[in-house]
Write a protein that holds these residues in place. Sequence first.
Motif, PDB file in Angstrom:
ATOM      1  N   LYS A   7      10.548 -20.471   1.180  1.00 47.52           N
ATOM      2  CA  LYS A   7       9.372 -20.647   0.341  1.00 47.52           C
ATOM      3  C   LYS A   7       9.611 -19.784  -0.886  1.00 47.52           C
ATOM      4  CE  LYS A   7       6.075 -22.056   3.766  1.00 47.52           C
ATOM      5  NZ  LYS A   7       4.705 -21.997   4.217  1.00 47.52           N
ATOM      6  N   LEU A   8      10.126 -20.413  -1.932  1.00 46.58           N
ATOM      7  CA  LEU A   8      10.532 -19.675  -3.117  1.00 46.58           C
ATOM      8  C   LEU A   8       9.376 -18.901  -3.733  1.00 46.58           C
ATOM      9  CD1 LEU A   8      12.973 -22.239  -4.765  1.00 46.58           C
ATOM     10  CD2 LEU A   8      13.512 -20.347  -3.237  1.00 46.58           C
ATOM     11  N   ASP A   9       8.138 -19.387  -3.577  1.00 48.10           N
ATOM     12  CA  ASP A   9       6.981 -18.689  -4.116  1.00 48.10           C
ATOM     13  C   ASP A   9       6.722 -17.366  -3.397  1.00 48.10           C
ATOM     14  OD1 ASP A   9       6.602 -20.717  -5.907  1.00 48.10           O
ATOM     15  OD2 ASP A   9       4.923 -21.629  -4.846  1.00 48.10           O
ATOM     16  N   TRP A  10       7.338 -17.149  -2.263  1.00 43.47           N
ATOM     17  CA  TRP A  10       7.166 -15.894  -1.547  1.00 43.47           C
ATOM     18  C   TRP A  10       8.025 -14.778  -2.137  1.00 43.47           C
ATOM     19  CZ3 TRP A  10       6.875 -17.365   4.342  1.00 43.47           C
ATOM     20  CH2 TRP A  10       5.640 -17.980   4.580  1.00 43.47           C
ATOM     21  N   VAL A  11       8.860 -15.110  -3.120  1.00 42.94           N
ATOM     22  CA  VAL A  11       9.573 -14.073  -3.856  1.00 42.94           C
ATOM     23  C   VAL A  11       8.679 -13.701  -5.034  1.00 42.94           C
ATOM     24  CG1 VAL A  11      11.633 -13.448  -5.157  1.00 42.94           C
ATOM     25  CG2 VAL A  11      11.842 -14.962  -3.173  1.00 42.94           C
ATOM     26  N   ALA A  12       8.129 -12.495  -4.985  1.00 42.29           N
ATOM     27  CA  ALA A  12       7.202 -12.042  -6.016  1.00 42.29           C
ATOM     28  C   ALA A  12       7.926 -11.843  -7.345  1.00 42.29           C
ATOM     29  CB  ALA A  12       6.539 -10.737  -5.577  1.00 42.29           C
ATOM     30  N   LYS A  13       7.170 -11.831  -8.398  1.00 47.74           N
ATOM     31  CA  LYS A  13       7.711 -11.673  -9.756  1.00 47.74           C
ATOM     32  C   LYS A  13       8.574 -10.421  -9.880  1.00 47.74           C
ATOM     33  CE  LYS A  13       5.155 -15.146 -11.187  1.00 47.74           C
ATOM     34  NZ  LYS A  13       5.764 -16.453 -11.270  1.00 47.74           N
ATOM     35  N   CYS A  14       8.215  -9.376  -9.154  1.00 48.80           N
ATOM     36  CA  CYS A  14       8.877  -8.074  -9.266  1.00 48.80           C
ATOM     37  C   CYS A  14      10.102  -7.916  -8.365  1.00 48.80           C
ATOM     38  CB  CYS A  14       7.884  -6.976  -8.949  1.00 48.80           C
ATOM     39  SG  CYS A  14       7.260  -7.039  -7.255  1.00 48.80           S
ATOM     40  N   GLY A  15      10.338  -8.861  -7.468  1.00 48.46           N
ATOM     41  CA  GLY A  15      11.494  -8.750  -6.593  1.00 48.46           C
ATOM     42  C   GLY A  15      11.174  -8.404  -5.157  1.00 48.46           C
ATOM     43  N   LEU A  16       9.914  -8.417  -4.787  1.00 54.34           N
ATOM     44  CA  LEU A  16       9.548  -8.253  -3.376  1.00 54.34           C
ATOM     45  C   LEU A  16       9.660  -9.603  -2.679  1.00 54.34           C
ATOM     46  CD1 LEU A  16       6.260  -6.156  -3.559  1.00 54.34           C
ATOM     47  CD2 LEU A  16       8.467  -5.382  -2.721  1.00 54.34           C
ATOM     48  N   TYR A  17      10.026  -9.591  -1.405  1.00 49.72           N
ATOM     49  CA  TYR A  17      10.006 -10.818  -0.616  1.00 49.72           C
ATOM     50  C   TYR A  17       8.783 -10.769   0.287  1.00 49.72           C
ATOM     51  CZ  TYR A  17      10.872 -14.418   2.753  1.00 49.72           C
ATOM     52  OH  TYR A  17      10.712 -15.520   3.562  1.00 49.72           O
ATOM     53  N   CYS A  18       7.749 -11.484  -0.107  1.00 44.98           N
ATOM     54  CA  CYS A  18       6.470 -11.458   0.604  1.00 44.98           C
ATOM     55  C   CYS A  18       6.523 -12.174   1.960  1.00 44.98           C
ATOM     56  CB  CYS A  18       5.381 -12.066  -0.272  1.00 44.98           C
ATOM     57  SG  CYS A  18       5.123 -11.133  -1.797  1.00 44.98           S
ATOM     58  N   GLY A  19       7.540 -12.950   2.204  1.00 50.61           N
ATOM     59  CA  GLY A  19       7.655 -13.670   3.471  1.00 50.61           C
ATOM     60  C   GLY A  19       7.730 -12.752   4.676  1.00 50.61           C
ATOM     61  N   ASN A  20       8.118 -11.489   4.472  1.00 48.22           N
ATOM     62  CA  ASN A  20       8.176 -10.518   5.565  1.00 48.22           C
ATOM     63  C   ASN A  20       6.961  -9.601   5.578  1.00 48.22           C
ATOM     64  OD1 ASN A  20      10.546 -11.425   6.660  1.00 48.22           O
ATOM     65  ND2 ASN A  20      11.833 -10.058   5.465  1.00 48.22           N
ATOM     66  N   CYS A  21       5.954  -9.910   4.786  1.00 49.35           N
ATOM     67  CA  CYS A  21       4.743  -9.087   4.706  1.00 49.35           C
ATOM     68  C   CYS A  21       3.796  -9.468   5.839  1.00 49.35           C
ATOM     69  CB  CYS A  21       4.057  -9.307   3.356  1.00 49.35           C
ATOM     70  SG  CYS A  21       2.468  -8.486   3.212  1.00 49.35           S
ATOM     71  N   LYS A  22       3.422  -8.476   6.617  1.00 45.51           N
ATOM     72  CA  LYS A  22       2.525  -8.721   7.745  1.00 45.51           C
ATOM     73  C   LYS A  22       1.151  -9.216   7.288  1.00 45.51           C
ATOM     74  CE  LYS A  22       4.648  -5.417  10.970  1.00 45.51           C
ATOM     75  NZ  LYS A  22       5.952  -5.804  10.733  1.00 45.51           N
ATOM     76  N   ARG A  23       0.667  -8.745   6.142  1.00 43.92           N
ATOM     77  CA  ARG A  23      -0.628  -9.205   5.616  1.00 43.92           C
ATOM     78  C   ARG A  23      -0.563 -10.682   5.234  1.00 43.92           C
ATOM     79  NH1 ARG A  23      -4.758  -6.171   3.910  1.00 43.92           N
ATOM     80  NH2 ARG A  23      -5.030  -7.544   2.125  1.00 43.92           N
ATOM     81  N   LEU A  24       0.521 -11.106   4.606  1.00 42.07           N
ATOM     82  CA  LEU A  24       0.672 -12.517   4.242  1.00 42.07           C
ATOM     83  C   LEU A  24       0.768 -13.371   5.503  1.00 42.07           C
ATOM     84  CD1 LEU A  24       1.152 -14.542   1.790  1.00 42.07           C
ATOM     85  CD2 LEU A  24       3.544 -14.371   2.428  1.00 42.07           C
ATOM     86  N   GLN A  25       1.552 -12.915   6.471  1.00 44.83           N
ATOM     87  CA  GLN A  25       1.718 -13.655   7.718  1.00 44.83           C
ATOM     88  C   GLN A  25       0.405 -13.784   8.478  1.00 44.83           C
ATOM     89  OE1 GLN A  25       4.847 -11.460   9.665  1.00 44.83           O
ATOM     90  NE2 GLN A  25       6.438 -12.297   8.331  1.00 44.83           N
ATOM     91  N   ALA A  26      -0.476 -12.788   8.337  1.00 41.28           N
ATOM     92  CA  ALA A  26      -1.769 -12.813   9.019  1.00 41.28           C
ATOM     93  C   ALA A  26      -2.829 -13.568   8.211  1.00 41.28           C
ATOM     94  CB  ALA A  26      -2.242 -11.391   9.287  1.00 41.28           C
ATOM     95  N   GLY A  27      -2.437 -14.093   7.053  1.00 41.29           N
ATOM     96  CA  GLY A  27      -3.378 -14.824   6.215  1.00 41.29           C
ATOM     97  C   GLY A  27      -4.347 -13.927   5.460  1.00 41.29           C
ATOM     98  N   LYS A  28      -4.010 -12.650   5.334  1.00 39.18           N
ATOM     99  CA  LYS A  28      -4.894 -11.696   4.654  1.00 39.18           C
ATOM    100  C   LYS A  28      -4.464 -11.429   3.217  1.00 39.18           C
ATOM    101  CE  LYS A  28      -6.278  -9.407   8.888  1.00 39.18           C
ATOM    102  NZ  LYS A  28      -6.311  -8.187   9.660  1.00 39.18           N
ATOM    103  N   CYS A  29      -3.402 -12.076   2.771  1.00 37.58           N
ATOM    104  CA  CYS A  29      -2.920 -11.907   1.404  1.00 37.58           C
ATOM    105  C   CYS A  29      -2.346 -13.234   0.946  1.00 37.58           C
ATOM    106  CB  CYS A  29      -1.856 -10.809   1.341  1.00 37.58           C
ATOM    107  SG  CYS A  29      -1.181 -10.583  -0.317  1.00 37.58           S
ATOM    108  N   GLY A  30      -2.656 -13.610  -0.252  1.00 37.33           N
ATOM    109  CA  GLY A  30      -2.141 -14.856  -0.801  1.00 37.33           C
ATOM    110  C   GLY A  30      -0.893 -14.672  -1.642  1.00 37.33           C
ATOM    111  N   GLY A  31      -0.358 -13.443  -1.660  1.00 32.28           N
ATOM    112  CA  GLY A  31       0.767 -13.167  -2.529  1.00 32.28           C
ATOM    113  C   GLY A  31       0.274 -12.985  -3.958  1.00 32.28           C
ATOM    114  N   CYS A  32       1.155 -12.699  -4.869  1.00 32.44           N
ATOM    115  CA  CYS A  32       0.706 -12.416  -6.230  1.00 32.44           C
ATOM    116  C   CYS A  32       0.613 -13.654  -7.107  1.00 32.44           C
ATOM    117  CB  CYS A  32       1.607 -11.377  -6.891  1.00 32.44           C
ATOM    118  SG  CYS A  32       3.245 -11.983  -7.359  1.00 32.44           S
ATOM    119  N   LEU A  33       1.255 -14.726  -6.729  1.00 34.30           N
ATOM    120  CA  LEU A  33       1.323 -15.892  -7.608  1.00 34.30           C
ATOM    121  C   LEU A  33      -0.054 -16.402  -8.006  1.00 34.30           C
ATOM    122  CD1 LEU A  33       3.083 -17.922  -9.089  1.00 34.30           C
ATOM    123  CD2 LEU A  33       3.028 -19.335  -7.036  1.00 34.30           C
TER     124      LEU A  33
END
Length: 119
Positions: A7-33
């Motif tokens: 999911k290319l959108d899970w690579v944040a603008k700054c270089g973080l990979y949000c796909g390994n973020c527990k908050r995103l996986q739990a549906g508590k964060c939509g990422g920065c996009l």
Amino acid sequence: MTKTIYKLDWVAKCGLYCGNCKRLQAGKCGGCLENEKAGWCKIRSCCLENGLDTCADCSVSNPRECSKYQNLIASAFAFIFRSDRPASIDYIRKHGRRAFISLMTEQKQMVIWKGQSFK
């Protein structure tokens, strides 16, 4: 063997990979996009203004020399989490977002850490 989901959108603008973020996986964060609350992020704002997927797509500057990239919040984040987001941007520039996602998935990380090196 786990299959990598790209999911290319899970690579944040700054270089973080949000796909390994527990908050995103739990549906508590939509990422920065699409997160309008992330308007404070100078990196995100710059990329959106310039139509860039990540800072790796910027032909103008090296993130280590960019005042928008090396801001107070980014510096605090790097210190607290020992992260080296510029190294992540370098990796994305050299290998692409898919390779970065594979690396971060394999390493179970969100970002390359200080002192960690990959070819």
